[in-house]
Design an enzyme around this catalytic site. Structure first.
Site, PDB file in Angstrom:
ATOM      1  N   LYS A   1       0.499  -1.517   0.051  1.00  0.00           N
ATOM      2  CA  LYS A   1      -0.245  -0.187   0.008  1.00  0.00           C
ATOM      3  C   LYS A   1       0.690   0.949   0.008  1.00  0.00           C
ATOM      4  O   LYS A   1       1.840   1.487   0.593  1.00  0.00           O
ATOM      5  CB  LYS A   1      -1.182   0.265   1.249  1.00  0.00           C
ATOM      6  CG  LYS A   1      -2.449  -1.063   0.630  1.00  0.00           C
ATOM      7  CD  LYS A   1      -3.741  -1.223   1.561  1.00  0.00           C
ATOM      8  CE  LYS A   1      -4.282  -2.238   1.547  1.00  0.00           C
ATOM      9  NZ  LYS A   1      -5.019  -2.013   2.701  1.00  0.00           N
TER      10      LYS A   1
ATOM     11  N   ARG B   1      -3.269 -10.200   5.142  1.00  0.00           N
ATOM     12  CA  ARG B   1      -3.736 -10.029   3.644  1.00  0.00           C
ATOM     13  C   ARG B   1      -2.871  -9.500   2.600  1.00  0.00           C
ATOM     14  O   ARG B   1      -2.184  -8.148   3.359  1.00  0.00           O
ATOM     15  CB  ARG B   1      -5.032  -8.620   3.490  1.00  0.00           C
ATOM     16  CG  ARG B   1      -6.031  -8.951   2.182  1.00  0.00           C
ATOM     17  CD  ARG B   1      -6.654  -7.916   2.130  1.00  0.00           C
ATOM     18  NE  ARG B   1      -7.904  -8.962   0.929  1.00  0.00           N
ATOM     19  CZ  ARG B   1      -7.110  -7.355   0.305  1.00  0.00           C
ATOM     20  NH1 ARG B   1      -6.355  -6.741   0.372  1.00  0.00           N
ATOM     21  NH2 ARG B   1      -7.818  -7.463  -1.604  1.00  0.00           N
TER      22      ARG B   1
HETATM   23  C1  9MG Z   1      -9.872  -5.422  -0.835  1.00  0.00           C
HETATM   24  N1  9MG Z   1      -9.251  -4.631   0.379  1.00  0.00           N
HETATM   25  C2  9MG Z   1      -8.209  -3.927  -0.213  1.00  0.00           C
HETATM   26  N2  9MG Z   1      -7.093  -3.208   1.113  1.00  0.00           N
HETATM   27  C3  9MG Z   1      -8.245  -4.404   2.012  1.00  0.00           C
HETATM   28  C4  9MG Z   1      -7.915  -4.459   3.966  1.00  0.00           C
HETATM   29  O1  9MG Z   1      -6.809  -3.667   3.908  1.00  0.00           O
HETATM   30  N3  9MG Z   1      -8.300  -4.996   4.320  1.00  0.00           N
HETATM   31  C5  9MG Z   1      -9.637  -5.503   3.918  1.00  0.00           C
HETATM   32  N4  9MG Z   1     -10.545  -6.713   4.597  1.00  0.00           N
HETATM   33  N5  9MG Z   1      -9.723  -5.581   2.274  1.00  0.00           N
HETATM   34  C6  9MG Z   1      -9.235  -5.366   2.075  1.00  0.00           C
END
Ligand code: 9MG
Length: 366
Positions: free
Chosen positions: A305, A340
């Site tokens: 990110k 994630r």
């Molecule tokens: C779809 N998506 C993109 N970034 C995310 C994040 O930080 N957490 C979750 N749960 N979904 C995300």
């Protein structure tokens, strides 16, 4: 009523049972189990919010029991109970070790791998590769929610994700989550074999989503976001970002309970990058263990990110892997149960070394 007391577990360490001493094997006690998992905590940061600001104090565990918390006594003991209580399995998956959620974007405009997996076969192949690399969950998304992105029509989103979920369901037992804000996509994804709903709007975007999520019987990932993806990072405002995010997630958990979704089916995520400037993201990342006070498993999504680019001056998302690994390890050291990520193999390796070092044993290696 607005909460004014929060507690954040500190002094987090691997809880080793039956450690050998000269007198023989011994139970080690110096803290309390964190979320019933393999980590324990030995101190707390107590945060008291008032109109004048937030007062932060670090105390030992014993202090928590001995001190008079006045009108906050009940809140302190409730929060402590939420922090220490074991978490339910997630769609059958035990959360007693860090779990990896691999990202499968099926969008032409996704921020890091857009265009590469936009055919069904390529997306399924990518998901299977992530599964082989050690992903516990495959997160399938057909609508980019990166800052500035436009909404996708329901039919287009369905056309993108449903065949991918069906294709993966036929070929892997790994858990599949559907990353969507739309009730109809949730419903059809559940029919196609998805195990988990992942909603970056915490079931607020679609008026039908609470009802559909309850009916589906599936676990739900509730993520904090301020505003809509199109404009969310233009001018986000908070009184205290870490606590405002906690309050929002606590309210969404209450809304889910009222709609018939039990706590055992909820996961909380503070939403790195969603309506947050760099200083907001860093504050939230730093305070991840506070969110155990919500009493549900916690998820972090920081992979590739913008905050990593900003902190390290790296423009290309694909070159933000080392920073992503640091964010993942930092959060699992704070007891975060799920990360994630785009880079599953790299994360799996980092987590394996972290686990072995924590346990002091190669037996912890996967
Ligand atoms: C779809 N998506 C993109 N970034 C995310 C994040 O930080 N957490 C979750 N749960 N979904 C995300």
């Amino acid at each position: 009523m607005q909460r004014s007391l929060y507690i954040r577990p500190l002094g987090i360490y691997a809880f080793r049972q039956g450690t050998a001493t000269e007198e023989g094997p011994q139970e080690v006690w110096g803290g309390l189990p964190l979320a019933g998992g393999p980590l324990a905590f030995s101190a707390l940061e107590v945060l008291e919010r008032s109109p004048r600001g937030t007062l932060r104090r670090t105390i030992g565990l014993g202090d928590l029991f001995e001190r008079d918390w006045g009108r906050n006594t009940l809140a302190a003991s409730d929060l402590l109970e939420e922090v220490r209580s074991p978490r339910a399995r997630l769609a059958g998956l035990s959360l007693n070790r860090p779990r990896i959620m691999g990202i499968v974007n099926v969008t032409p405009d996704s921020f890091s791998d857009g265009g590469q997996h936009d055919s069904v076969a390529a997306a399924v192949a990518h998901g299977l590769k992530l599964a082989e690399q050690g992903a516990d969950i495959l997160d399938i998304g057909g609508e980019s929610t990166r800052p500035g992105s436009d909404t996708v029509a329901v039919d287009d989103e369905l056309r993108r994700v449903i065949p991918v979920i069906e294709g993966l369901r036929a070929k892997t037992d790994k858990l599949i989550s559907i990353d969507t804000r739309k009730a109809e996509v949730m419903r059809r994804a559940a029919q196609a074999g998805a195990d988990i709903l992942n909603d970056v709007s915490a079931l607020t975007h679609d008026p039908l989503s609470l009802e559909v999520a309850a009916e589906s019987g599936l676990p739900v990932m509730l993520m904090h976001a301020q505003g809509d993806p199109k404009t969310m990072n233009d001018d986000p405002q908070y009184s205290d970002v870490v606590l405002d995010v906690f309050d929002f997630l606590e309210q969404r958990i209450r809304a889910c309970l009222a709609a018939g979704i039990p706590k055992a089916r909820l996961i909380a995520d503070p939403g790195i990058g969603f309506g947050k400037h760099l200083h907001h993201n860093v504050a939230v990342l730093s305070a991840m263990s506070l969110y155990h006070g919500l009493g549900v498993p916690v998820l972090l999504g920081a992979s590739r990110k913008k905050l990593i680019g900003q902190l390290c001056n790296v423009e290309a998302p694909q070159e933000r892997v080392p920073g992503s690994l640091a964010a993942a390890l930092h959060s699992i050291s704070q007891g975060v149960q799920i990360v994630r990520v785009h880079d599953v193999a790299e994360t799996r390796q980092a987590v394996a070394v972290w686990e072995a070092a924590q346990a002091g044993s190669e037996a912890a290696l996967c």
